[in-house]
Design an enzyme around this catalytic site. Structure first.
Site, PDB file in Angstrom:
ATOM      1  N   HIS A  70       0.820  -1.211   0.000  1.00 60.11           N
ATOM      2  CA  HIS A  70       0.000   0.000   0.000  1.00 60.11           C
ATOM      3  C   HIS A  70       0.858   1.267   0.000  1.00 60.11           C
ATOM      4  O   HIS A  70       2.038   1.240   0.354  1.00 60.11           O
ATOM      5  CB  HIS A  70      -0.908   0.012   1.237  1.00 60.11           C
ATOM      6  CG  HIS A  70      -0.119  -0.034   2.513  1.00 60.11           C
ATOM      7  ND1 HIS A  70       0.454   1.087   3.069  1.00 60.11           N
ATOM      8  CD2 HIS A  70       0.214  -1.070   3.314  1.00 60.11           C
ATOM      9  CE1 HIS A  70       1.109   0.749   4.169  1.00 60.11           C
ATOM     10  NE2 HIS A  70       0.973  -0.564   4.337  1.00 60.11           N
ATOM     11  N   GLU A  85      -2.714  -7.144   7.402  1.00 58.45           N
ATOM     12  CA  GLU A  85      -1.355  -7.046   7.929  1.00 58.45           C
ATOM     13  C   GLU A  85      -1.172  -7.914   9.181  1.00 58.45           C
ATOM     14  O   GLU A  85      -2.119  -8.245   9.893  1.00 58.45           O
ATOM     15  CB  GLU A  85      -1.015  -5.584   8.236  1.00 58.45           C
ATOM     16  CG  GLU A  85       0.366  -5.330   8.816  1.00 58.45           C
ATOM     17  CD  GLU A  85       1.556  -5.759   7.952  1.00 58.45           C
ATOM     18  OE1 GLU A  85       1.609  -6.931   7.539  1.00 58.45           O
ATOM     19  OE2 GLU A  85       2.441  -4.927   7.716  1.00 58.45           O
TER      20      GLU A  85
END
Length: 193
Positions: free
Chosen positions: A15, A88
């Site tokens: 990201h 994550e």
């Protein structure tokens, strides 16, 4: 882990950056938004990916990954799906702490060293790697004609790289990488357009 090995090559993208990334903090499951740099990186990634043949995007549900993926999916006009399995890593009590300080405190200088000091109150590194590889394998098997981009996080990408290739790699925000399978060998390389 061979049952979780993906059947073919795929792309991964970390990201765009957040303020915590810029501050060098363990970010984990804290749902921080992209900062101005991160938004720019997402748009630049979309430009890089425009003519690469990506036909489907799967993203982590955390806003920094989902927003990056949304920008790319809109720009290259491909479907986007959110999948919890590439969320994550949960850093437990390290969450929000400065990465560099903890590495100095524990005397580690590498990604392998960093993985060795992760707290017991977080997720298991092996469990994170297994769920991430299972996610990728599942999508690749279900959609054999699609070229995939998985928009996720550094730990997820590093865990998969280490499991498949036997090493970690330098991963930058908004930079697409291809996990390439040739015969039984894997390598991770920056996607050059």
């Amino acid at each position: 882990m061979s049952a979780l090995t993906p059947s073919r090559s795929f792309c991964g993208l970390r990201h765009g950056a957040t303020d915590w990334n810029r501050e060098g903090r363990f970010q984990g499951r804290t749902d921080n938004p992209l900062n101005a740099d991160g938004l720019r990186q997402a748009h630049e990634a979309a430009d890089m990916l425009r003519d690469t043949g990506i036909s489907r995007i799967v993203a982590s549900p955390l806003v920094r990954a989902a927003r990056t993926a949304e920008i790319i999916a809109d720009a290259i006009a491909v479907p986007l799906t959110i999948d919890e399995r590439i969320i994550e890593f949960d850093f437990g009590s390290f969450e929000g702490l400065p990465v560099r300080d903890l590495m100095i405190q524990h005397g580690v200088k590498s990604a392998t060293g960093l993985v060795s000091i992760l707290p017991a109150d977080g997720e298991s590194w092996d469990a994170m790697t297994e769920r991430s590889l299972a996610c990728v394998s599942n999508w690749l098997d279900r959609h054999p004609d699609d070229d995939f981009l998985f928009v996720c996080h550094d730990a997820v990408m590093q865990g998969m790289a280490n499991a498949l290739c036997g090493s970690y790699f330098k991963n930058s925000h908004g930079t697409p990488f291809r996990y390439t399978r040739e015969d039984a060998q894997w390598r991770v390389e920056q996607l050059v357009t």
